[in-house]
Write an enzyme that holds these catalytic residues in place. Structure first.
Site, PDB file in Angstrom:
ATOM      1  N   THR A   1       0.173   7.835  -1.937  1.00  0.00           N
ATOM      2  CA  THR A   1       0.424   8.199  -3.268  1.00  0.00           C
ATOM      3  C   THR A   1      -1.062   9.178  -3.629  1.00  0.00           C
ATOM      4  O   THR A   1      -2.079   8.420  -2.734  1.00  0.00           O
ATOM      5  CB  THR A   1       0.841   7.857  -4.327  1.00  0.00           C
ATOM      6  OG1 THR A   1       0.186   8.478  -5.174  1.00  0.00           O
ATOM      7  CG2 THR A   1      -0.303   6.678  -4.865  1.00  0.00           C
TER       8      THR A   1
ATOM      9  N   TYR B   1      -0.411   0.598 -10.089  1.00  0.00           N
ATOM     10  CA  TYR B   1       0.972   1.215  -9.071  1.00  0.00           C
ATOM     11  C   TYR B   1      -0.158   2.017  -8.100  1.00  0.00           C
ATOM     12  O   TYR B   1      -0.345   1.577  -6.610  1.00  0.00           O
ATOM     13  CB  TYR B   1       1.665   2.368  -9.882  1.00  0.00           C
ATOM     14  CG  TYR B   1       1.801   3.793  -9.320  1.00  0.00           C
ATOM     15  CD1 TYR B   1       2.986   2.776  -8.348  1.00  0.00           C
ATOM     16  CD2 TYR B   1       1.541   4.867  -8.537  1.00  0.00           C
ATOM     17  CE1 TYR B   1       3.654   4.003  -7.276  1.00  0.00           C
ATOM     18  CE2 TYR B   1       1.852   6.024  -7.819  1.00  0.00           C
ATOM     19  CZ  TYR B   1       2.532   5.604  -6.988  1.00  0.00           C
ATOM     20  OH  TYR B   1       3.636   6.793  -6.222  1.00  0.00           O
TER      21      TYR B   1
HETATM   22  N1  UFG Z   1       2.428  15.928 -18.540  1.00  0.00           N
HETATM   23  C1  UFG Z   1       2.836  16.693 -19.761  1.00  0.00           C
HETATM   24  N2  UFG Z   1       3.661  16.277 -20.184  1.00  0.00           N
HETATM   25  C2  UFG Z   1       4.609  16.017 -20.020  1.00  0.00           C
HETATM   26  C3  UFG Z   1       4.766  15.024 -18.783  1.00  0.00           C
HETATM   27  C4  UFG Z   1       3.121  15.252 -18.348  1.00  0.00           C
HETATM   28  O1  UFG Z   1       1.120  17.331 -20.749  1.00  0.00           O
HETATM   29  O2  UFG Z   1       5.544  15.019 -20.738  1.00  0.00           O
HETATM   30  C5  UFG Z   1       0.821  16.629 -17.838  1.00  0.00           C
HETATM   31  C6  UFG Z   1       0.513  15.744 -17.078  1.00  0.00           C
HETATM   32  O3  UFG Z   1      -0.259  14.513 -18.563  1.00  0.00           O
HETATM   33  C7  UFG Z   1      -0.227  15.725 -16.067  1.00  0.00           C
HETATM   34  C8  UFG Z   1       0.592  16.022 -15.148  1.00  0.00           C
HETATM   35  O4  UFG Z   1       1.548  16.581 -16.663  1.00  0.00           O
HETATM   36  O5  UFG Z   1      -1.152  15.924 -16.180  1.00  0.00           O
HETATM   37  C9  UFG Z   1       1.888  15.987 -14.287  1.00  0.00           C
HETATM   38  O6  UFG Z   1       2.173  14.966 -14.429  1.00  0.00           O
HETATM   39  P1  UFG Z   1       3.530  14.451 -13.957  1.00  0.00           P
HETATM   40  O7  UFG Z   1       4.046  12.543 -14.345  1.00  0.00           O
HETATM   41  O8  UFG Z   1       4.321  14.976 -13.004  1.00  0.00           O
HETATM   42  O9  UFG Z   1       2.924  13.326 -12.950  1.00  0.00           O
HETATM   43  P2  UFG Z   1       1.295  13.237 -11.930  1.00  0.00           P
HETATM   44  O10 UFG Z   1       0.261  13.680 -11.824  1.00  0.00           O
HETATM   45  O11 UFG Z   1       0.595  11.880 -13.233  1.00  0.00           O
HETATM   46  O12 UFG Z   1       2.424  11.659 -11.303  1.00  0.00           O
HETATM   47  C10 UFG Z   1       2.311  11.944  -9.888  1.00  0.00           C
HETATM   48  C11 UFG Z   1       3.674  10.995  -9.601  1.00  0.00           C
HETATM   49  C12 UFG Z   1       2.766   9.657  -9.184  1.00  0.00           C
HETATM   50  C13 UFG Z   1       1.685   9.907  -8.601  1.00  0.00           C
HETATM   51  C14 UFG Z   1       0.816  10.670  -9.324  1.00  0.00           C
HETATM   52  C15 UFG Z   1      -0.269  10.644  -8.144  1.00  0.00           C
HETATM   53  O13 UFG Z   1       4.301  10.662 -10.845  1.00  0.00           O
HETATM   54  O14 UFG Z   1       3.768   8.443  -8.693  1.00  0.00           O
HETATM   55  O15 UFG Z   1       1.049  12.326  -9.350  1.00  0.00           O
HETATM   56  O16 UFG Z   1      -1.213  11.208  -8.521  1.00  0.00           O
HETATM   57  F1  UFG Z   1       0.463   8.768  -8.774  1.00  0.00           F
END
Ligand code: UFG
Length: 331
Positions: free
Chosen positions: A118, A142
């Site tokens: 990841t 994680y």
């Molecule tokens: N976000 C919002 N509102 C929401 C959900 C998410 O604004 O309801 C934002 C988050 O704060 C983030 C972006 O959207 O800035 C993307 O969030 P995600 O939860 O979709 O994905 P992440 O980038 O946090 O995480 C993903 C994978 C993880 C991994 C990570 C690696 O889900 O498993 O990328 O960078 F670890």
């Protein structure tokens, strides 16, 4: 090229898409999943075994009964927040059970593995776009489990002949263009499916976590990569390992970043639906910008992503409407 592939975690989001692509290219697919986060309705391609990578006896039996050429490991827990609340759960499954799988492979003469890593191994990177040599400073359990496994694989490769390809996924998104497979997390925490829920009217709004990041519109930027582009990289990974090449690790991303606001706007445009957007506090632990440099995978594997952001949202929308109409199983 055809060979026998054990897809551990093949009933999950990315694993199920990989199974479909493997099958369509003539590989023999053996899906191994305990349904802890996978679903029966995502197992459509290959032979299925209900099993747990924590069960050494069962793994040994599988490797004795089937001639496996390559293992793919998609069985990790993936929720960053949960990993902070309950690290034991992550160290037991993502680390201990993964080592159990490697042990069984080594003792049964199976020596090739593709491991799902990841972008979280980089933590809060200093240089963006991120290349593979950026320092690894994961900021949650994680990400730490994933980086630990990469280091273990490197040692096992050097000393025990276990050859591996580790793929560092950026933000996996989108769904099977045929509408047969897609993302189904419970609980759902990812941005795109939550925005699609808002578009369907299932949630009354989408929350934007933080609007004061140092980005052009104040919201976090991510590199969204279509799940079928991840799947095609895995096919390249098999070819790479079957051709006898050395252990390696690759970023998988599009090399383009989209902010949370841009994703919401794209969903509104593609679906034709409007819905309320709420601006709330930052979610702890979110880096401002994560964008991949994936030149290494392009050069060394001949991989090329094909799907852009509109394709990602279109395919996800098609699947999401179907998913939300699947009745929940009765108890
Ligand atoms: N976000 C919002 N509102 C929401 C959900 C998410 O604004 O309801 C934002 C988050 O704060 C983030 C972006 O959207 O800035 C993307 O969030 P995600 O939860 O979709 O994905 P992440 O980038 O946090 O995480 C993903 C994978 C993880 C991994 C990570 C690696 O889900 O498993 O990328 O960078 F670890």
């Amino acid at each position: 090229m055809s060979c026998n592939v054990l897809v551990a975690g093949g009933a999950g989001y990315i694993g199920s898409h990989v199974c479909k692509m493997l099958y369509s290219k003539g590989y023999n697919v053996l899906v191994f999943d305990n349904f802890s986060h996978g679903y029966e309705f995502l197992v459509k391609y290959g032979k299925f075994i209900l099993g747990d990578i924590g069960d050494r006896k069962q793994l040994d039996l599988v490797f004795k009964n089937y001639k496996i050429d390559v293992v793919m490991h998609f069985c990790a827990y993936i929720e960053v927040g949960e990993s902070v609340q309950n690290p034991r759960k992550y160290y037991v499954n993502n680390l201990y059970n993964a080592i159990n799988l490697f042990e069984s492979m080594l003792d049964n003469g199976v020596d090739k593995i593709i491991f799902s890593s990841t972008a979280a191994v980089y933590g809060m990177p200093e240089n963006v776009p991120i290349d593979e040599e950026e320092p690894k400073n994961p900021i949650n359990p994680y990400g730490r489990t994933k980086w630990m496994i990469e280091q273990i694989l490197s040692d096992y490769s050097n000393s025990h002949g276990l050859r591996y390809v580790a793929f560092r996924y950026f933000n996996a998104a989108g769904a099977d263009p045929d509408g047969e497979l897609g993302e189904a997390h419970e609980p759902e925490t990812h941005l795109i499916p939550l925005v699609l829920d808002a578009a369907m009217g299932i949630r009354k709004s989408i929350k934007v976590f933080g609007t004061d990041y140092p980005t052009h519109d104040g919201t976090c930027i991510r590199d969204y990569i279509h799940v079928n582009d991840l799947a095609s990289a895995h096919i390249k990974g098999i070819e790479y390992l079957m051709n006898g090449k050395k252990s390696n690790y690759f970023n998988l991303g599009n090399g383009k970043g989209f902010s949370v606001r841009e994703i919401i706007d794209t969903v509104k445009r593609v679906t034709g639906k409007d819905f309320p957007v709420e601006e709330v506090e930052r979610r702890p632990g979110d880096p401002a910008i994560l964008i991949a440099k994936s030149e290494k995978a392009k050069k060394e594997l001949g991989w090329e992503p094909e799907f852009g952001i509109d394709d990602i949202i279109k395919t996800a929308w098609k699947w999401h409407q179907k998913l939300r109409s699947i009745p929940k199983p009765q108890i």
